[in-house]
Each structure stands twice: as structure tokens, then as C-alpha cells.
Design a protein around this motif. Structure first.
Motif, PDB file in Angstrom:
ATOM      1  N   LEU A 115      61.458  58.922 -13.603  1.00 25.89           N
ATOM      2  CA  LEU A 115      60.936  59.933 -14.524  1.00 25.89           C
ATOM      3  C   LEU A 115      61.203  61.357 -14.040  1.00 25.89           C
ATOM      4  CD1 LEU A 115      57.496  58.327 -15.441  1.00 25.89           C
ATOM      5  CD2 LEU A 115      59.542  58.429 -16.870  1.00 25.89           C
ATOM      6  N   LYS A 116      61.802  61.492 -12.832  1.00 27.32           N
ATOM      7  CA  LYS A 116      62.121  62.792 -12.238  1.00 27.32           C
ATOM      8  C   LYS A 116      60.872  63.638 -12.007  1.00 27.32           C
ATOM      9  CE  LYS A 116      66.756  62.861 -14.305  1.00 27.32           C
ATOM     10  NZ  LYS A 116      67.723  63.618 -15.127  1.00 27.32           N
ATOM     11  N   ILE A 117      59.807  62.994 -11.542  1.00 25.85           N
ATOM     12  CA  ILE A 117      58.581  63.686 -11.178  1.00 25.85           C
ATOM     13  C   ILE A 117      58.130  63.170  -9.821  1.00 25.85           C
ATOM     14  CG2 ILE A 117      57.838  64.072 -13.563  1.00 25.85           C
ATOM     15  CD1 ILE A 117      55.963  61.697 -13.287  1.00 25.85           C
ATOM     16  N   SER A 118      57.121  63.803  -9.226  1.00 30.03           N
ATOM     17  CA  SER A 118      56.604  63.340  -7.941  1.00 30.03           C
ATOM     18  C   SER A 118      55.583  62.234  -8.148  1.00 30.03           C
ATOM     19  CB  SER A 118      55.940  64.505  -7.187  1.00 30.03           C
ATOM     20  OG  SER A 118      54.728  64.880  -7.825  1.00 30.03           O
ATOM     21  N   VAL A 119      55.283  61.497  -7.094  1.00 29.63           N
ATOM     22  CA  VAL A 119      54.256  60.464  -7.162  1.00 29.63           C
ATOM     23  C   VAL A 119      52.902  61.097  -7.470  1.00 29.63           C
ATOM     24  CG1 VAL A 119      53.057  58.650  -5.872  1.00 29.63           C
ATOM     25  CG2 VAL A 119      55.522  58.951  -5.600  1.00 29.63           C
ATOM     26  N   GLY A 120      52.652  62.273  -6.910  1.00 31.54           N
ATOM     27  CA  GLY A 120      51.408  62.972  -7.193  1.00 31.54           C
ATOM     28  C   GLY A 120      51.282  63.313  -8.673  1.00 31.54           C
ATOM     29  N   ASP A 121      52.390  63.763  -9.288  1.00 29.55           N
ATOM     30  CA  ASP A 121      52.369  64.042 -10.724  1.00 29.55           C
ATOM     31  C   ASP A 121      52.088  62.770 -11.511  1.00 29.55           C
ATOM     32  OD1 ASP A 121      52.961  66.743 -10.384  1.00 29.55           O
ATOM     33  OD2 ASP A 121      55.126  66.414 -10.505  1.00 29.55           O
ATOM     34  N   LEU A 122      52.728  61.678 -11.126  1.00 25.78           N
ATOM     35  CA  LEU A 122      52.535  60.410 -11.816  1.00 25.78           C
ATOM     36  C   LEU A 122      51.079  59.957 -11.736  1.00 25.78           C
ATOM     37  CD1 LEU A 122      53.792  57.958 -13.298  1.00 25.78           C
ATOM     38  CD2 LEU A 122      54.206  56.947 -11.041  1.00 25.78           C
ATOM     39  N   ALA A 123      50.457  60.163 -10.576  1.00 27.50           N
ATOM     40  CA  ALA A 123      49.076  59.734 -10.377  1.00 27.50           C
ATOM     41  C   ALA A 123      48.072  60.662 -11.043  1.00 27.50           C
ATOM     42  CB  ALA A 123      48.772  59.645  -8.882  1.00 27.50           C
ATOM     43  N   GLN A 163      47.571  72.806  -8.291  1.00 27.93           N
ATOM     44  CA  GLN A 163      47.072  74.162  -8.418  1.00 27.93           C
ATOM     45  C   GLN A 163      48.228  75.133  -8.636  1.00 27.93           C
ATOM     46  OE1 GLN A 163      43.777  74.693  -8.511  1.00 27.93           O
ATOM     47  NE2 GLN A 163      43.528  72.489  -8.264  1.00 27.93           N
ATOM     48  N   GLY A 164      48.113  75.940  -9.696  1.00 22.99           N
ATOM     49  CA  GLY A 164      49.151  76.923  -9.944  1.00 22.99           C
ATOM     50  C   GLY A 164      50.285  76.352 -10.775  1.00 22.99           C
ATOM     51  N   LEU A 165      51.482  76.892 -10.598  1.00 20.23           N
ATOM     52  CA  LEU A 165      52.627  76.541 -11.408  1.00 20.23           C
ATOM     53  C   LEU A 165      53.230  75.209 -10.994  1.00 20.23           C
ATOM     54  CD1 LEU A 165      54.259  80.073 -11.327  1.00 20.23           C
ATOM     55  CD2 LEU A 165      53.126  79.055 -13.306  1.00 20.23           C
ATOM     56  N   ASN A 166      53.704  74.467 -11.960  1.00 19.82           N
ATOM     57  CA  ASN A 166      54.396  73.217 -11.679  1.00 19.82           C
ATOM     58  C   ASN A 166      55.889  73.452 -11.866  1.00 19.82           C
ATOM     59  OD1 ASN A 166      55.377  70.652 -11.415  1.00 19.82           O
ATOM     60  ND2 ASN A 166      53.946  69.711 -12.838  1.00 19.82           N
ATOM     61  N   LEU A 167      56.645  73.377 -10.797  1.00 23.57           N
ATOM     62  CA  LEU A 167      58.076  73.677 -10.838  1.00 23.57           C
ATOM     63  C   LEU A 167      58.935  72.438 -10.975  1.00 23.57           C
ATOM     64  CD1 LEU A 167      58.110  76.346  -7.971  1.00 23.57           C
ATOM     65  CD2 LEU A 167      57.899  76.739 -10.437  1.00 23.57           C
ATOM     66  N   THR A 168      58.344  71.258 -11.064  1.00 24.41           N
ATOM     67  CA  THR A 168      59.102  70.014 -11.169  1.00 24.41           C
ATOM     68  C   THR A 168      60.039  70.042 -12.373  1.00 24.41           C
ATOM     69  OG1 THR A 168      57.391  68.677 -10.095  1.00 24.41           O
ATOM     70  CG2 THR A 168      58.908  67.535 -11.563  1.00 24.41           C
ATOM     71  N   ARG A 202      61.179  68.544  -7.236  1.00 22.99           N
ATOM     72  CA  ARG A 202      60.064  67.602  -7.335  1.00 22.99           C
ATOM     73  C   ARG A 202      58.913  68.171  -6.524  1.00 22.99           C
ATOM     74  NH1 ARG A 202      63.045  61.671  -6.718  1.00 22.99           N
ATOM     75  NH2 ARG A 202      64.366  61.880  -8.551  1.00 22.99           N
ATOM     76  N   GLN A 203      57.896  68.629  -7.219  1.00 16.69           N
ATOM     77  CA  GLN A 203      56.784  69.310  -6.562  1.00 16.69           C
ATOM     78  C   GLN A 203      55.577  68.396  -6.417  1.00 16.69           C
ATOM     79  OE1 GLN A 203      55.609  72.988  -8.366  1.00 16.69           O
ATOM     80  NE2 GLN A 203      53.907  73.328  -6.972  1.00 16.69           N
ATOM     81  N   GLU A 204      54.981  68.439  -5.234  1.00 15.22           N
ATOM     82  CA  GLU A 204      53.725  67.753  -4.974  1.00 15.22           C
ATOM     83  C   GLU A 204      52.856  68.717  -4.190  1.00 15.22           C
ATOM     84  OE1 GLU A 204      52.071  63.413  -3.503  1.00 15.22           O
ATOM     85  OE2 GLU A 204      54.212  63.769  -3.709  1.00 15.22           O
ATOM     86  N   ALA A 205      51.740  69.148  -4.826  1.00 11.04           N
ATOM     87  CA  ALA A 205      50.891  70.195  -4.259  1.00 11.04           C
ATOM     88  C   ALA A 205      51.742  71.456  -4.064  1.00 11.04           C
ATOM     89  CB  ALA A 205      50.225  69.731  -2.988  1.00 11.04           C
ATOM     90  N   ASP A 206      51.796  71.998  -2.838  1.00 10.88           N
ATOM     91  CA  ASP A 206      52.565  73.228  -2.628  1.00 10.88           C
ATOM     92  C   ASP A 206      53.927  72.968  -2.003  1.00 10.88           C
ATOM     93  OD1 ASP A 206      51.770  72.465  -0.128  1.00 10.88           O
ATOM     94  OD2 ASP A 206      50.847  74.371   0.425  1.00 10.88           O
ATOM     95  N   LEU A 207      54.380  71.718  -1.960  1.00  9.55           N
ATOM     96  CA  LEU A 207      55.686  71.377  -1.400  1.00  9.55           C
ATOM     97  C   LEU A 207      56.652  70.993  -2.513  1.00  9.55           C
ATOM     98  CD1 LEU A 207      57.378  70.922   1.180  1.00  9.55           C
ATOM     99  CD2 LEU A 207      56.646  68.534   1.102  1.00  9.55           C
ATOM    100  N   VAL A 208      57.819  71.644  -2.529  1.00  8.57           N
ATOM    101  CA  VAL A 208      58.842  71.357  -3.530  1.00  8.57           C
ATOM    102  C   VAL A 208      60.058  70.784  -2.826  1.00  8.57           C
ATOM    103  CG1 VAL A 208      60.306  72.299  -5.356  1.00  8.57           C
ATOM    104  CG2 VAL A 208      58.037  73.277  -4.942  1.00  8.57           C
ATOM    105  N   ARG A 209      60.430  69.558  -3.162  1.00 10.36           N
ATOM    106  CA  ARG A 209      61.644  68.954  -2.622  1.00 10.36           C
ATOM    107  C   ARG A 209      62.793  69.268  -3.567  1.00 10.36           C
ATOM    108  NH1 ARG A 209      57.556  65.449  -1.062  1.00 10.36           N
ATOM    109  NH2 ARG A 209      57.568  64.972   1.170  1.00 10.36           N
TER     110      ARG A 209
END
Length: 224
Positions: A75-83, A88-93, A118-125
Motif C-alpha cells: 500500500l506504500k505506507i508505513s506499518v504505523g500508518d496501517l495500524a 503528530q503534524g504533517l504526514n509526508l508518506t 514512508r513516514q512513521e512518527a518523526d522518521l521518514v524512510r
């Protein structure tokens, strides 16, 4: 209140509550529709049975962590997004374009390539989708990470994924107020030396990021 589902045993077992699964099922459905995928398409991409996807979207079952990772990747999203974990703040995924002021044999080269966030919390891969330019001209695939600070600054690193390519270094970007684009600079090793720097920009289209680089070159700084 309804039942909470099976007890948690370890990370490879179901670990979301019933209420969170309902949110996850909606996240799964909405992102599947966003990508114009059928349940069968998503099942094939994630390597699971189509009936499982139907059960997950109905909130009848919860996926193991390994299955959730495969679905999130499809789905091109993070596991955190899926869950359904709040971000907090902007979602750059999502899919972005990146443009770089680079140098090859002493000559300036402006490249543009597609990248995936792919963003999870404040970390963007970050991972490239396309090379931008031919391999013979210095194009390569890379991946890295950016950490978001105060919903404004992104700092991180990158490293080439192609064997034999020595390019690696750091990135610093200033994010537009609404998260629509970002401008900044990279510093690292390249074909032209161990300490090289150039401008960078990320946005939603190839033309946009090239224009952002041009504006930075004219002004001598990032776009405010």
C-alpha cells in the motif's frame, strides 16, 4: 464494549486492540482504493490469500506483524500508518520528486528522480523509484532516512544502493508550511570528491522541483 480479540503473545502475534483493528481495516481499504487496487490485487502484492484481505478489511481478523509489513509495503505506507497510530503534524508518506544540483567531472548536472517517502512518527524512510539520469552519466539508486524536527526541519543521511557507487552523505531540508515541498542542501562523497555539496529540492512534480532548484540558484539560499 465489544470483545478485545485474542491475547497478545509476542511481536509476531496479533498486537492491536479491537478498536484499533477497525481503524486499521478502514486505513487498509482507503489506501487500497487510493491505489486503484482490488482486494485480489492487494492480496497478490502482499503474498496473502484474497480471503484474508477481505477478513482484514471487515475487521474480522488481525494480521501477524510480518503480514502487516507486507500489506503496508504493498500500500506504500508505513506499518504505523496501517495500524492507525496517530502521526503528530504533517504526514509526508507517498511518492515525491527530488531534484539535485550535482557535479560530474567538474560540470554541474541538475537531476530529477522519483522517490518514495514512508513516514512513521518523526522518521521518514526515503527510497528512489527512478535513477533520474542514465547510469553512464552518474545516475544511481539510493536510500536514506530523514528525521522531522518541529514540523519544519528535516535532517538525515543517504547512501547509494548500486554496487560500486561510493556516493553517500547527509541531507538538510526546510519544509514548506503546508508540507507541499522542501528545499535544502546535501553534503557528501561523490564522483568529484570526498566532500562535495549541492542544492536539493523535493516536491510533487518534476517541473516543480526543477523550478525550486532554479529559484535557489538565483537567490543563493533556500526558498522561504
Amino acid at each position: 464494549m465489544g470483545p478485545k480479540g485474542p491475547p497478545v503473545k509476542d511481536l509476531e502475534v496479533l498486537f492491536w486492540s479491537y478498536d484499533e483493528v477497525m481503524e486499521m481495516s478502514e486505513v487498509m481499504r482507503q489506501n487500497r482504493l487510493r491505489l486503484n487496487l482490488s482486494q485480489a490485487d492487494l492480496a497478490a502484492a502482499a503474498g496473502v490469500d484474497k480471503r484474508q484481505i477481505r477478513r482484514y478489511e471487515a475487521g474480522e481478523q488481525q494480521p501477524l506483524l510480518s503480514v502487516a509489513v507486507a500489506i503496508a509495503n504493498a500500500l506504500k505506507i508505513s506499518v504505523g500508518d496501517l495500524a492507525g497510530i496517530p502521526n503528530q503534524g504533517l504526514n509526508l508518506t507517498g511518492d515525491w520528486w527530488a531534484s539535485w544540483q550535482t557535479f560530474y567531472n567538474g560540470e554541474e548536472v541538475i537531476t530529477a528522480q522519483e522517490v518514495q517517502f514512508r513516514q512513521e512518527a518523526d522518521l521518514v524512510r526515503v527510497e528512489t523509484i527512478t535513477r533520474g539520469i542514465d547510469v553512464e552519466d552518474g545516475g544511481y539508486h539510493w536510500s536514506g532516512e530523514l528525521r522531522v524536527w518541529d514540523n519544519q526541519i528535516l535532517m538525515g543521511w543517504y547512501a547509494a544502493r548500486d554496487g560500486g557507487t561510493r556516493s553517500k552523505g547527509t541531507m538538510y531540508f526546510v519544509l514548506h508550511n503546508h508540507g507541499q515541498w522542501m528545499t535544502g542542501r546535501w553534503v557528501g562523497a561523490s564522483y568529484d570528491g570526498d566532500l562535495v555539496t549541492g542544492l536539493g529540492a523535493m516536491g510533487k512534480s518534476e517541473q516543480e522541483v526543477k523550478d525550486l532548484i532554479a529559484v535557489q540558484k538565483e537567490s543563493g539560499t533556500h526558498v522561504p
